[in-house]
Design a protein around this motif. Structure first.
Motif, PDB file in Angstrom:
ATOM      1  N   LEU A 176       0.825  -1.205   0.000  1.00  0.00           N
ATOM      2  CA  LEU A 176       0.000   0.000   0.000  1.00  0.00           C
ATOM      3  C   LEU A 176       0.862   1.259   0.000  1.00  0.00           C
ATOM      4  O   LEU A 176       1.944   1.284   0.588  1.00  0.00           O
ATOM      5  N   HIS A 206      -4.314  -1.875   5.870  1.00  0.00           N
ATOM      6  CA  HIS A 206      -5.578  -1.134   5.857  1.00  0.00           C
ATOM      7  C   HIS A 206      -6.086  -0.929   7.280  1.00  0.00           C
ATOM      8  O   HIS A 206      -5.963  -1.811   8.136  1.00  0.00           O
ATOM      9  N   GLN A 211     -10.184  -0.988  -6.359  1.00  0.00           N
ATOM     10  CA  GLN A 211      -8.876  -1.444  -5.883  1.00  0.00           C
ATOM     11  C   GLN A 211      -8.642  -2.906  -6.241  1.00  0.00           C
ATOM     12  O   GLN A 211      -7.540  -3.283  -6.629  1.00  0.00           O
TER      13      GLN A 211
END
Length: 312
Positions: free
Chosen positions: A20, A285, A62
């Protein structure tokens, strides 16, 4: 028509970690680097958008981005599986259609979750996905996350009907896995995979066709060596490699009890991969917390002890 015949699926198929960016988007250069690392390690396939990939945190754009990057980078060299994991049938079908459009070879489908679901309803769920999207399906038994088990009779029914072509078993129920291997032994096209990093040698001995190890993101070559030893029926060597990988799995345990076990596991893998230079950040996340400096130091020590980092 898929590029790869999933009735012959075998070997080490890591669930690919999703790197990420600082603003929690898919880091394309880092993901491509991870994919190249896995292919260089000799893996036999790749599982995108699984639990280790943090799939449930991702929206549809995503997820499509991950599939696009992987399909482009891998370019057909190994089979690609996509987790189409969501609580309800129609949402799963929508993700499955995205996977088909991306050129993915097969789907990985759990039981529905959040809503309470019976085994007959689970069978109908799989039938509906299979009818809607012409891709092979591997069932994914992960009751710790979806809070319902795929019962052995359910798997046998879905196999007999041709709805599923295999199973990824992350249930931790080794007895059931062995009995299922016996029940499906006459079907050479039905593929059984363990999701356990720690019992791979045992699973291969009793009939598994391979493994889907999250730790394979850190040391894919180690798991490939274990698989190759099992194929030679060199069980002593397979056990030796497995014992080393059990020690290496310590990277997944360093975040607890400060973080949840899941965050510690994925966070440990990401921290190890950052230390190995594969990804630039090790955050996950939200709300999962990354490993802190003390925990990172412990991961570094494990990597050095098991030969993946040069001693200080």
């Amino acid at each position: 028509m898929t590029q790869h015949d999933l009735t012959q699926l075998h070997g080490i198929i890591p669930p690919v970690v999703t790197p990420l960016t600082p603003d929690f988007q898919v880091d394309e250069p880092a993901l491509r680097r991870v994919l190249r690392h896995l292919l260089a390690g000799g893996v036999h396939g790749l599982f995108l958008l699984g639990s280790t990939s943090e799939v449930v945190f991702m929206d549809a754009p995503q997820r499509r981005e991950v599939l696009r990057i992987a399909a482009d980078e891998v370019a057909g060299h190994v089979p690609l599986l996509a987790g189409v994991i969501d609580p309800t049938t129609d949402r799963v079908i929508a993700h499955a259609r995205d996977a088909l459009a991306a050129g993915i070879d097969g789907l990985v489908v759990t039981a529905p979750f959040y809503t309470r679901t019976s085994q007959p309803e689970i069978v109908e769920h799989f039938r509906a996905v299979q009818a809607a999207v012409p891709l092979p399906i591997l069932a994914y038994d992960i009751p710790v996350c979806v809070h319902v088990k795929l019962e052995r009779d359910t798997i046998v029914t879905l196999r007999r009907e041709g709805v599923i072509t295999g199973l990824k078993d992350s249930s931790g129920d080794d007895t059931n896995f062995r009995l299922l291997a016996r029940a499906c032994a006459d079907d050479l096209g039905f593929r059984l995979f363990t999701g356990s990093e720690l019992m791979v040698d045992t699973a291969l001995l009793v009939g598994a066709h391979g493994c889907v190890p999250g730790l394979g993101n850190v040391d894919p070559a180690g798991y490939v060596a274990l698989y190759e030893a099992a194929c030679r029926e060199d069980w002593r060597e397979a056990r030796r490699i497995q014992e080393r990988l059990i020690r290496l799995f310590g990277v997944a345990l360093q975040g607890t009890p400060r973080t949840s076990p899941g965050a510690s596991g994925v966070g440990g893998f990401k921290t190890a991969m950052k230390l190995l230079g594969l990804i630039p950040t090790h955050h996950m996340h939200r709300p999962n917390a990354p490993l802190d400096a003390t925990e990172t130091h412990r991961v570094q020590a494990i990597l050095r002890a098991e030969g993946l980092l040069t001693p200080a």
